[in-house]
Structures are given as structure tokens and as C-alpha cells.
Design a protein around this motif. Structure first.
Motif, PDB file in Angstrom:
ATOM      1  N   ARG A   1      36.260  25.638  57.177  1.00  0.00           N
ATOM      2  CA  ARG A   1      36.583  26.153  58.514  1.00  0.00           C
ATOM      3  C   ARG A   1      35.744  25.410  59.557  1.00  0.00           C
ATOM      4  N   PHE A   2      34.474  25.211  59.249  1.00  0.00           N
ATOM      5  CA  PHE A   2      33.577  24.489  60.154  1.00  0.00           C
ATOM      6  C   PHE A   2      34.044  23.042  60.354  1.00  0.00           C
ATOM      7  N   LEU A   3      34.532  22.405  59.290  1.00  0.00           N
ATOM      8  CA  LEU A   3      34.945  21.003  59.359  1.00  0.00           C
ATOM      9  C   LEU A   3      36.371  20.826  59.881  1.00  0.00           C
ATOM     10  N   GLY A   4      37.110  21.934  59.976  1.00  0.00           N
ATOM     11  CA  GLY A   4      38.507  21.817  60.387  1.00  0.00           C
ATOM     12  C   GLY A   4      39.427  21.427  59.251  1.00  0.00           C
ATOM     13  N   TRP A   5      38.946  21.595  58.014  1.00  0.00           N
ATOM     14  CA  TRP A   5      39.756  21.264  56.838  1.00  0.00           C
ATOM     15  C   TRP A   5      40.472  22.522  56.343  1.00  0.00           C
ATOM     16  N   GLU A   6      41.198  23.161  57.216  1.00  0.00           N
ATOM     17  CA  GLU A   6      41.815  24.440  56.887  1.00  0.00           C
ATOM     18  C   GLU A   6      42.763  24.343  55.691  1.00  0.00           C
ATOM     19  N   ASP A   7      43.406  23.195  55.523  1.00  0.00           N
ATOM     20  CA  ASP A   7      44.364  23.038  54.435  1.00  0.00           C
ATOM     21  C   ASP A   7      43.701  22.952  53.060  1.00  0.00           C
ATOM     22  N   CYS A   8      42.370  22.877  53.027  1.00  0.00           N
ATOM     23  CA  CYS A   8      41.650  22.804  51.743  1.00  0.00           C
ATOM     24  C   CYS A   8      41.248  24.181  51.226  1.00  0.00           C
ATOM     25  N   ARG A   9      41.382  25.182  52.049  1.00  0.00           N
ATOM     26  CA  ARG A   9      40.935  26.515  51.654  1.00  0.00           C
ATOM     27  C   ARG A   9      41.813  27.092  50.541  1.00  0.00           C
ATOM     28  N   ALA A  10      41.160  27.717  49.554  1.00  0.00           N
ATOM     29  CA  ALA A  10      41.890  28.294  48.421  1.00  0.00           C
ATOM     30  C   ALA A  10      41.827  29.820  48.499  1.00  0.00           C
ATOM     31  N   ARG A  11      42.801  30.450  47.889  1.00  0.00           N
ATOM     32  CA  ARG A  11      42.846  31.908  47.894  1.00  0.00           C
ATOM     33  C   ARG A  11      41.799  32.497  46.947  1.00  0.00           C
ATOM     34  N   PHE A  12      41.354  33.689  47.288  1.00  0.00           N
ATOM     35  CA  PHE A  12      40.415  34.399  46.420  1.00  0.00           C
ATOM     36  C   PHE A  12      41.150  34.956  45.204  1.00  0.00           C
ATOM     37  N   LEU A  13      40.419  35.166  44.125  1.00  0.00           N
ATOM     38  CA  LEU A  13      40.971  35.841  42.964  1.00  0.00           C
ATOM     39  C   LEU A  13      41.193  37.309  43.311  1.00  0.00           C
ATOM     40  N   LYS A  14      42.249  37.888  42.820  1.00  0.00           N
ATOM     41  CA  LYS A  14      42.507  39.296  43.063  1.00  0.00           C
ATOM     42  C   LYS A  14      41.689  40.127  42.089  1.00  0.00           C
ATOM     43  N   ILE A  15      40.970  41.095  42.629  1.00  0.00           N
ATOM     44  CA  ILE A  15      40.102  41.936  41.805  1.00  0.00           C
ATOM     45  C   ILE A  15      40.508  43.390  41.985  1.00  0.00           C
ATOM     46  N   GLN A  16      40.722  44.064  40.881  1.00  0.00           N
ATOM     47  CA  GLN A  16      41.054  45.489  40.956  1.00  0.00           C
ATOM     48  C   GLN A  16      39.847  46.259  41.480  1.00  0.00           C
ATOM     49  N   ARG A  17      40.093  47.178  42.365  1.00  0.00           N
ATOM     50  CA  ARG A  17      39.015  47.984  42.939  1.00  0.00           C
ATOM     51  C   ARG A  17      38.264  48.713  41.819  1.00  0.00           C
ATOM     52  N   ARG A  18      36.933  48.574  41.820  1.00  0.00           N
ATOM     53  CA  ARG A  18      36.121  49.212  40.795  1.00  0.00           C
ATOM     54  C   ARG A  18      36.111  50.729  40.963  1.00  0.00           C
ATOM     55  N   MET A  19      36.168  51.432  39.842  1.00  0.00           N
ATOM     56  CA  MET A  19      36.138  52.890  39.874  1.00  0.00           C
ATOM     57  C   MET A  19      34.727  53.423  39.692  1.00  0.00           C
ATOM     58  N   PHE A  20      33.858  52.655  39.017  1.00  0.00           N
ATOM     59  CA  PHE A  20      32.499  53.108  38.807  1.00  0.00           C
ATOM     60  C   PHE A  20      31.564  51.918  38.612  1.00  0.00           C
ATOM     61  N   ARG A  21      30.274  52.177  38.726  1.00  0.00           N
ATOM     62  CA  ARG A  21      29.261  51.144  38.597  1.00  0.00           C
ATOM     63  C   ARG A  21      28.889  50.957  37.139  1.00  0.00           C
ATOM     64  N   ASP A  22      28.416  49.767  36.818  1.00  0.00           N
ATOM     65  CA  ASP A  22      27.935  49.461  35.478  1.00  0.00           C
ATOM     66  C   ASP A  22      26.597  50.166  35.280  1.00  0.00           C
ATOM     67  N   SER A  23      26.540  51.090  34.320  1.00  0.00           N
ATOM     68  CA  SER A  23      25.312  51.862  34.106  1.00  0.00           C
ATOM     69  C   SER A  23      24.142  50.971  33.698  1.00  0.00           C
ATOM     70  N   ALA A  24      24.436  49.789  33.134  1.00  0.00           N
ATOM     71  CA  ALA A  24      23.366  48.873  32.726  1.00  0.00           C
ATOM     72  C   ALA A  24      22.660  48.271  33.931  1.00  0.00           C
ATOM     73  N   ARG A  25      23.273  48.387  35.113  1.00  0.00           N
ATOM     74  CA  ARG A  25      22.682  47.834  36.325  1.00  0.00           C
ATOM     75  C   ARG A  25      22.319  48.916  37.343  1.00  0.00           C
ATOM     76  N   GLU A  26      22.429  50.170  36.941  1.00  0.00           N
ATOM     77  CA  GLU A  26      22.179  51.263  37.877  1.00  0.00           C
ATOM     78  C   GLU A  26      20.733  51.748  37.772  1.00  0.00           C
ATOM     79  N   LEU A  27      20.002  51.659  38.868  1.00  0.00           N
ATOM     80  CA  LEU A  27      18.627  52.146  38.918  1.00  0.00           C
ATOM     81  C   LEU A  27      18.643  53.646  39.169  1.00  0.00           C
TER      82      LEU A  27
END
Length: 281
Positions: free
Chosen positions: A81-107
Motif C-alpha cells: 500500500r505504501f509503495l502503490g503496489w496495490e495489485d500485489c496484495r493477497a487475500r487473507f486466509l479465512k479463519i473460523q471465529r474461535r469459540m474458546f481459548r486454548d487452555s494451554a495458553r491461559e494464565l
């Protein structure tokens, strides 16, 4: 004209990010992702096809999570976007909305209590008080520098980040502990959390000190990083007051959807909720 990522382009991009007042951690990540992409290209031209190939490379060969891959694409799209190379931009991967947090990472609260008690037992008062400050106010680790002697006296701190200003309140008990610590360290004004040479502690220092501490505290390293203290604050506040709008303001979120992510329950808690439905005879 063939498009390539050069050292000069990255320097210009860094200056652009600085002008936009991006956080230092964000600038570092964007530039790191852009450099990694440039190294992978090995002098080849930047095209949309090469960006898509990079996306697949991160996903299948580096085995990165979709959210991590999207974060890398966000950095590259910002560069394009900064360089004006708009045609090089790729789409993001689609991610299903998370329902809960990973307990292994929950403090959890017991984890937090272990960390602060262990830090104090080891004579690491600055670290213990830093963790308490983040957890009791919900500030970002990059905002710890706004916790000053003046703020502790007033019971509030005005935080200015990314062109936004918000006021956070500091619990009275924490104010007393901060002022007592400052007096002991002979800090009469300005930032409270300083290194031995009088400079403010950095995000990286706090992160590394917490990681070293978790070994002695018996808390899983995957749970121990500053941002999880902010998560613990958000969960505790919402459970107590059920006011997501006010919580969003306190955390400095412009969207309640961002705050909602902080409030995801753990997998174990989600399982207990399903079991309590009693729908299996």
C-alpha cells in the motif's frame, strides 16, 4: 519495471511507519516480515503470484497457524500500500471465529499468584510490581512507562498511544505500593519502573524476565507473557461487572469485537458449560 524489495525500500517503509506513529513492536514485526519475504524471493520480482506462493510456503512448509500467516500478509499488504503496489496484495486466509481459548495458553489467577509470590521471594520486587500493575489496570506492556510517581499520587494516568489518549485509574492499594517502591528506589518523579542505569524497562525486558521467572514459579512457559496479564484483568473485570462497553474503554479498544476476543472462555470451561446442559440421558 520489475518490482523488488531493496534495503532502500525497507528504510523508506520504516520511516513511513514512524510517521504514522506505529508502536515500536509493530514496526519491528512489519519490517521483519518484509525482510523475510524479500530473502525468500532471493532477488525475484514481487508479483501477486509470488505473494500467494509465500502464503502457501508459510502455511505448508513453516507450518504456521492461519492467524500468524495473516499477520505476515498484513505486514506485506501495508508495504505494498505504501509503495502503490496495490495489485500485489493477497487475500487473507479465512479463519473460523474461535469459540474458546486454548487452555494451554491461559494464565489463571493461581498462576498469577504463583508468579508474583515467586518474584517477591526471589527479591525481584520491580518485576512483581510490574506484573501487578499490568494485571490490576489492564495497561499494555508498552504503556507501563506511563505509570509514574505523579500518576500514583493522583490515582490515574493519562496514556497517549497511536494518537489516542485515554485515562486509566490506578487502584488505591496499588498506588500505595507504587509510591512505597518509588521512595525506596529514591525515584521522586517520572517513570517508576527503571533499570539499574535509570532507563525505563522495555517490553522485551519485561517479557524475558517473566519467561525466566516461570521456571521457578512452576508455571507453564506457554502461559507466561505480559499480554496474558492484560487478558486476566479483562476476564476478572467482566466477571465482576458484566460491562463490556466500559471494559473496551478501559482497554483502549475502538471495537467491542476486539474486547470480546479477550473474554473467550477456556476449552475446559466451555466443556463444563456443555455438560451442565444435561441434554444426554
Amino acid at each position: 519495471m520489475e518490482r523488488t524489495i531493496t534495503t532502500g525500500i525497507l528504510q523508506d517503509f520504516a520511516a513511513h511507519l514512524a510517521r504514522e506513529e506505529r508502536a515500536p513492536a509493530t514496526m519491528e514485526k512489519y519490517l521483519r516480515d518484509a525482510r523475510q519475504f524479500g530473502t525468500w524471493l532471493d532477488g525475484a520480482a514481487v508479483t501477486k503470484e509470488s505473494v500467494i506462493a509465500w502464503r502457501e510456503h508459510l502455511l505448508t512448509e513453516h507450518l504456521l497457524s492461519p492467524s500468524t500467516v495473516n499477520a505476515s500478509l498484513s505486514a506485506l499488504n501495508g508495504l505494498f500500500r505504501f509503495l502503490g503496489w496495490e495489485d500485489c496484495r493477497a487475500r487473507f486466509l479465512k479463519i473460523q471465529r474461535r469459540m474458546f481459548r486454548d487452555s494451554a495458553r491461559e494464565l489463571t489467577r493461581p498462576d498469577y499468584d504463583k508468579l508474583t509470590a515467586t518474584a517477591r521471594g526471589m527479591g525481584r520486587e520491580r518485576l512483581a510490581l510490574t506484573m501487578e500493575t499490568i494485571c490490576a489496570t489492564g495497561v499494555r506492556v508498552s504503556e507501563v512507562r506511563f505509570i509514574t510517581v505523579e500518576a500514583a499520587k493522583q490515582g490515574r494516568s493519562e496514556i497517549t498511544m497511536k494518537g489516542k489518549i485515554r485515562v486509566i485509574l490506578i487502584p488505591a492499594k496499588l498506588c500505595r505500593k507504587l509510591l512505597k517502591y518509588a521512595k525506596k528506589q529514591k525515584i521522586v518523579s517520572g517513570e517508576i519502573f527503571l533499570t539499574g542505569n535509570g532507563r525505563g524497562v522495555t517490553r522485551r525486558q519485561i517479557w524475558s524476565e517473566m519467561k525466566r521467572l516461570c521456571v521457578y514459579a512452576g508455571v507453564e512457559p506457554s502461559k507466561v507473557f505480559p499480554h496474558n496479564l492484560r487478558h486476566l484483568f479483562a476476564v476478572a473485570y467482566y466477571r465482576a461487572y458484566k460491562d463490556i462497553a466500559k471494559l473496551a474503554d478501559m482497554l483502549g479498544h475502538s471495537s467491542i469485537e476486539t474486547t470480546r476476543i479477550y473474554l473467550l472462555s477456556s476449552g475446559a470451561e466451555h466443556q463444563r458449560q456443555l455438560d451442565r446442559l444435561g441434554l444426554v440421558s
